[in-house]
Scaffold this motif. Sequence first.
Motif, PDB file in Angstrom:
ATOM      1  N   LEU A   1       3.992   5.838  -5.641  1.00 34.98           N
ATOM      2  CA  LEU A   1       3.944   5.912  -7.101  1.00 34.98           C
ATOM      3  C   LEU A   1       2.779   6.767  -7.582  1.00 34.98           C
ATOM      4  O   LEU A   1       2.918   7.542  -8.542  1.00 34.98           O
ATOM      5  CB  LEU A   1       3.835   4.502  -7.680  1.00 34.98           C
ATOM      6  CG  LEU A   1       5.072   3.617  -7.493  1.00 34.98           C
ATOM      7  CD1 LEU A   1       4.814   2.220  -8.030  1.00 34.98           C
ATOM      8  CD2 LEU A   1       6.282   4.222  -8.182  1.00 34.98           C
ATOM      9  N   VAL A   2       1.626   6.676  -6.925  1.00 38.80           N
ATOM     10  CA  VAL A   2       0.473   7.486  -7.328  1.00 38.80           C
ATOM     11  C   VAL A   2       0.766   8.964  -7.126  1.00 38.80           C
ATOM     12  O   VAL A   2       0.473   9.806  -7.995  1.00 38.80           O
ATOM     13  CB  VAL A   2      -0.781   7.052  -6.544  1.00 38.80           C
ATOM     14  CG1 VAL A   2      -1.909   8.057  -6.734  1.00 38.80           C
ATOM     15  CG2 VAL A   2      -1.251   5.678  -7.014  1.00 38.80           C
ATOM     16  N   LEU A   3       1.351   9.320  -5.983  1.00 41.58           N
ATOM     17  CA  LEU A   3       1.677  10.717  -5.735  1.00 41.58           C
ATOM     18  C   LEU A   3       2.693  11.240  -6.750  1.00 41.58           C
ATOM     19  O   LEU A   3       2.581  12.373  -7.233  1.00 41.58           O
ATOM     20  CB  LEU A   3       2.236  10.876  -4.322  1.00 41.58           C
ATOM     21  CG  LEU A   3       1.234  10.674  -3.178  1.00 41.58           C
ATOM     22  CD1 LEU A   3       1.950  10.736  -1.836  1.00 41.58           C
ATOM     23  CD2 LEU A   3       0.123  11.700  -3.249  1.00 41.58           C
TER      24      LEU A   3
ATOM     25  N   ALA B   1       0.827  -1.209   0.000  1.00 41.60           N
ATOM     26  CA  ALA B   1       0.000   0.000   0.000  1.00 41.60           C
ATOM     27  C   ALA B   1       0.866   1.266   0.000  1.00 41.60           C
ATOM     28  O   ALA B   1       0.584   2.223  -0.733  1.00 41.60           O
ATOM     29  CB  ALA B   1      -0.929  -0.007   1.211  1.00 41.60           C
ATOM     30  N   LEU B   2       1.931   1.284   0.808  1.00 42.52           N
ATOM     31  CA  LEU B   2       2.803   2.449   0.847  1.00 42.52           C
ATOM     32  C   LEU B   2       3.528   2.660  -0.477  1.00 42.52           C
ATOM     33  O   LEU B   2       3.655   3.792  -0.959  1.00 42.52           O
ATOM     34  CB  LEU B   2       3.817   2.301   1.984  1.00 42.52           C
ATOM     35  CG  LEU B   2       3.276   2.391   3.411  1.00 42.52           C
ATOM     36  CD1 LEU B   2       4.376   2.098   4.415  1.00 42.52           C
ATOM     37  CD2 LEU B   2       2.676   3.764   3.673  1.00 42.52           C
TER      38      LEU B   2
ATOM     39  N   MET C   1       3.770  14.472 -11.760  1.00 38.64           N
ATOM     40  CA  MET C   1       4.304  14.552 -13.117  1.00 38.64           C
ATOM     41  C   MET C   1       3.226  14.943 -14.116  1.00 38.64           C
ATOM     42  O   MET C   1       3.443  15.780 -14.992  1.00 38.64           O
ATOM     43  CB  MET C   1       4.932  13.211 -13.503  1.00 38.64           C
ATOM     44  CG  MET C   1       6.167  12.845 -12.700  1.00 38.64           C
ATOM     45  SD  MET C   1       7.532  14.017 -12.918  1.00 38.64           S
ATOM     46  CE  MET C   1       7.920  13.775 -14.645  1.00 38.64           C
ATOM     47  N   PHE C   2       2.032  14.355 -14.003  1.00 37.26           N
ATOM     48  CA  PHE C   2       0.956  14.695 -14.924  1.00 37.26           C
ATOM     49  C   PHE C   2       0.447  16.121 -14.698  1.00 37.26           C
ATOM     50  O   PHE C   2       0.003  16.785 -15.629  1.00 37.26           O
ATOM     51  CB  PHE C   2      -0.196  13.704 -14.778  1.00 37.26           C
ATOM     52  CG  PHE C   2       0.090  12.364 -15.380  1.00 37.26           C
ATOM     53  CD1 PHE C   2       0.585  12.260 -16.678  1.00 37.26           C
ATOM     54  CD2 PHE C   2      -0.134  11.205 -14.673  1.00 37.26           C
ATOM     55  CE1 PHE C   2       0.850  11.025 -17.241  1.00 37.26           C
ATOM     56  CE2 PHE C   2       0.124   9.966 -15.226  1.00 37.26           C
ATOM     57  CZ  PHE C   2       0.619   9.876 -16.520  1.00 37.26           C
ATOM     58  N   ARG C   3       0.514  16.585 -13.456  1.00 41.09           N
ATOM     59  CA  ARG C   3       0.110  17.960 -13.194  1.00 41.09           C
ATOM     60  C   ARG C   3       1.074  18.933 -13.859  1.00 41.09           C
ATOM     61  O   ARG C   3       0.669  19.980 -14.366  1.00 41.09           O
ATOM     62  CB  ARG C   3       0.064  18.203 -11.674  1.00 41.09           C
ATOM     63  CG  ARG C   3      -0.506  19.574 -11.306  1.00 41.09           C
ATOM     64  CD  ARG C   3      -0.568  19.770  -9.817  1.00 41.09           C
ATOM     65  NE  ARG C   3      -1.493  18.844  -9.195  1.00 41.09           N
ATOM     66  CZ  ARG C   3      -1.146  17.867  -8.372  1.00 41.09           C
ATOM     67  NH1 ARG C   3       0.132  17.687  -8.066  1.00 41.09           N
ATOM     68  NH2 ARG C   3      -2.041  17.073  -7.836  1.00 41.09           N
TER      69      ARG C   3
END
Length: 326
Positions: free
Chosen positions: A311-313, A305-306, A318-320
């Motif tokens: 990776l999601v953050l 989970a961590l 990066m996409f932002r």
Amino acid sequence: MSTVRDRPAKRLPDARPVRRSARPAPGSPRTPGRAWPYLLVAPTVLGMLYLLVYPLARAVLISFQDFRLRQLIRGDAEFVGLRNYRTLLTDARFWEVVRRTFLFMAINVVLIMVLATLVALVIERLGRVGRTAVLSALVLAWAMPVLAATTVFQWLFHSEFGIVNWTLTSLGFESFDRYPWFAHGPAAFTILVVLIVWQSVPFAAVTLYSALTTVPTELYESARLDGASAPRIFRSVTFPTIRPIFMLVFSLEVIWTFKAFVQIWVMTNGGPGDATTILPVYAVQTALSSQRYDLGSAASMVTVALMAAVLVLYFRQMFRQEGEAL
């Protein structure tokens, strides 16, 4: 009078319509020929499900059970809900291990990406012979088995027979005579960082060099004509072009560093004390040493989970920056 005999009339061929093989309806089952590719792929898919999905599902199940040595033998484990996770999350040692894991991951990933980028840029500027030699050396270093590389590093830093102590002593540093590297926490931590960086840089460097070869030379020429410096060219031309590959390599290094286990377990077993204990080592220690397989499975799930959250953050950031929405 001659009699004319009637000849029998010739039969015309039967003009029945020729039946053509009708195509199967959209809802009808596929023919054996069309199902053949799926049958060929089926063993691989089933093997993957058994080797990957089943252990993950089993670990999730055990993390919600009271599963110790007795339950392992008799198979009468009881569901306890979130009790294992509450026990884990209220343990001060667990949070110290989490802090050390993120520190270990951050140091390794930063060093790997910086060194790999520099090596890739150097390879791009070398001639054919030099490029071939450097790439061959990187591939050979990357191909070395993890266990073999770990054993070599153990001997390099051996207190009595290690070449590192012999070299430092020969240079006049008498304090390193029979210096026990693995008996001191910061020294053991540093050796593990050097080992993992040494093992990871070749793959990252070769991948980034492959990405650099896709940058059009016209962009470099235009930037030089505009008077851009080398750092400015890298920031404005090179990095935006290789950003997708850079993101991929970064995420892979985060995963590989976050779950580093073999090097630590073989070299230090997480010691001295807890100086080199990160989450995967903590999970194995809890499951094997204390025979608390339920807590070990819960620690593994928290690790997954961590890692996914990190990776999601990162991808959101990066996409932002690229003006996209995740």
